[in-house]
Design a protein around this motif. Sequence first.
Motif, PDB file in Angstrom:
ATOM      1  N   GLN A  15      -6.352   1.793  -2.551  1.00 45.74           N
ATOM      2  CA  GLN A  15      -6.303   0.579  -1.729  1.00 45.74           C
ATOM      3  C   GLN A  15      -4.934  -0.096  -1.785  1.00 45.74           C
ATOM      4  O   GLN A  15      -4.473  -0.678  -0.810  1.00 45.74           O
ATOM      5  N   LYS A  16      -4.252   0.025  -2.925  1.00 44.65           N
ATOM      6  CA  LYS A  16      -2.922  -0.549  -3.049  1.00 44.65           C
ATOM      7  C   LYS A  16      -1.924   0.223  -2.183  1.00 44.65           C
ATOM      8  O   LYS A  16      -1.079  -0.366  -1.489  1.00 44.65           O
ATOM      9  N   ALA A  19      -2.620  -0.510   1.540  1.00 45.03           N
ATOM     10  CA  ALA A  19      -2.206  -1.881   1.881  1.00 45.03           C
ATOM     11  C   ALA A  19      -0.692  -1.933   2.022  1.00 45.03           C
ATOM     12  O   ALA A  19      -0.158  -2.557   2.952  1.00 45.03           O
ATOM     13  N   HIS A  20       0.014  -1.251   1.119  1.00 43.82           N
ATOM     14  CA  HIS A  20       1.476  -1.203   1.171  1.00 43.82           C
ATOM     15  C   HIS A  20       1.953  -0.476   2.424  1.00 43.82           C
ATOM     16  O   HIS A  20       2.999  -0.812   3.001  1.00 43.82           O
ATOM     17  N   ALA A  24      -4.199  -1.961   6.137  1.00 44.86           N
ATOM     18  CA  ALA A  24      -5.044  -3.163   6.113  1.00 44.86           C
ATOM     19  C   ALA A  24      -4.908  -3.804   4.737  1.00 44.86           C
ATOM     20  O   ALA A  24      -4.241  -3.250   3.850  1.00 44.86           O
ATOM     21  N   SER A  25      -5.539  -4.956   4.549  1.00 41.74           N
ATOM     22  CA  SER A  25      -5.519  -5.587   3.234  1.00 41.74           C
ATOM     23  C   SER A  25      -6.320  -4.749   2.252  1.00 41.74           C
ATOM     24  O   SER A  25      -7.117  -3.882   2.654  1.00 41.74           O
ATOM     25  N   ARG A  26      -6.115  -4.987   0.948  1.00 47.17           N
ATOM     26  CA  ARG A  26      -6.843  -4.203  -0.053  1.00 47.17           C
ATOM     27  C   ARG A  26      -8.348  -4.366   0.113  1.00 47.17           C
ATOM     28  O   ARG A  26      -9.103  -3.409  -0.032  1.00 47.17           O
ATOM     29  N   ARG A  27      -8.780  -5.577   0.431  1.00 45.45           N
ATOM     30  CA  ARG A  27     -10.219  -5.832   0.590  1.00 45.45           C
ATOM     31  C   ARG A  27     -10.787  -5.014   1.745  1.00 45.45           C
ATOM     32  O   ARG A  27     -11.852  -4.396   1.633  1.00 45.45           O
TER      33      ARG A  27
END
Length: 260
Positions: A15-16, A19-20, A24-27
């Motif tokens: 997820q990191k 996101a990077h 999308a956002s981590r959530r």
Amino acid sequence: MIDNENQEPEGVRLQKVLAHAGVASRRVVEDLIVQGRIRVNGETVYELGRRIDPEVDLVDVDGTAVQLDVSKRYVMLNKPTGIVSTMRDEQGRPDLREFTDEYEERLYNVGRLDADTSGLLILTNDGELAHVLAHPKFGVTKVYIARVEGKVLPQTIAKLTKGIELEDGPIKADKARLLDTSGGTSLVELTLHSGKNRIVRRMMAAVGHPVRDLVRRQFGPLHLGTLPVGRSRELTKVERGELLTLSRAAHETPSGQGEK
């Protein structure tokens, strides 16, 4: 003796990384993982704690590849006429350096456009992708708009798709259509996957309609759109994903099956 319990886990959380990469956002990425919409190296991932190596692992979301290697640059250029498709012309003619000097990376053109042809040219430092896009065996299509002399008839359009004989062998357009006929000229759209030199000009001359003006409007999934002549831009995240998806699919295809 090494205490494995105190070692840092290898890799970076999925997820990191995504996101990077701007997915999308981590959530939101966590929700995508739970929904089974993310694959790593072709396998669907459901674990929220999954770690990957961004330099090695291949990730896609909903079947579209994600660019994790930030060292790769992808640029679209609307090449003007009068520019030769090389980074350094031995004859001193205007070349592509004026369009690549602004980028830190050393970029190279994917395939060529004749000096008297304008339109979509891809510049990149991704050699693997460039090979897939440029080699005719992978069947990546290019769309050209040609202003030709004379009134093109429907029979001529049919002939272009059925196939004609040139000095270096037979050739046929994947698609051909007549867009306009006026003022003693015609506007023809040709779709080809051939990489032969000056192929559109030679095909149209062979059917009795020499080309006056020629522009490439599309290369694979990329469209020139409203990009002005002589201007360049970096590909969008979506466009990069489409190209990388195409490239990965080509490498997964058994040798020869992509040929047309």
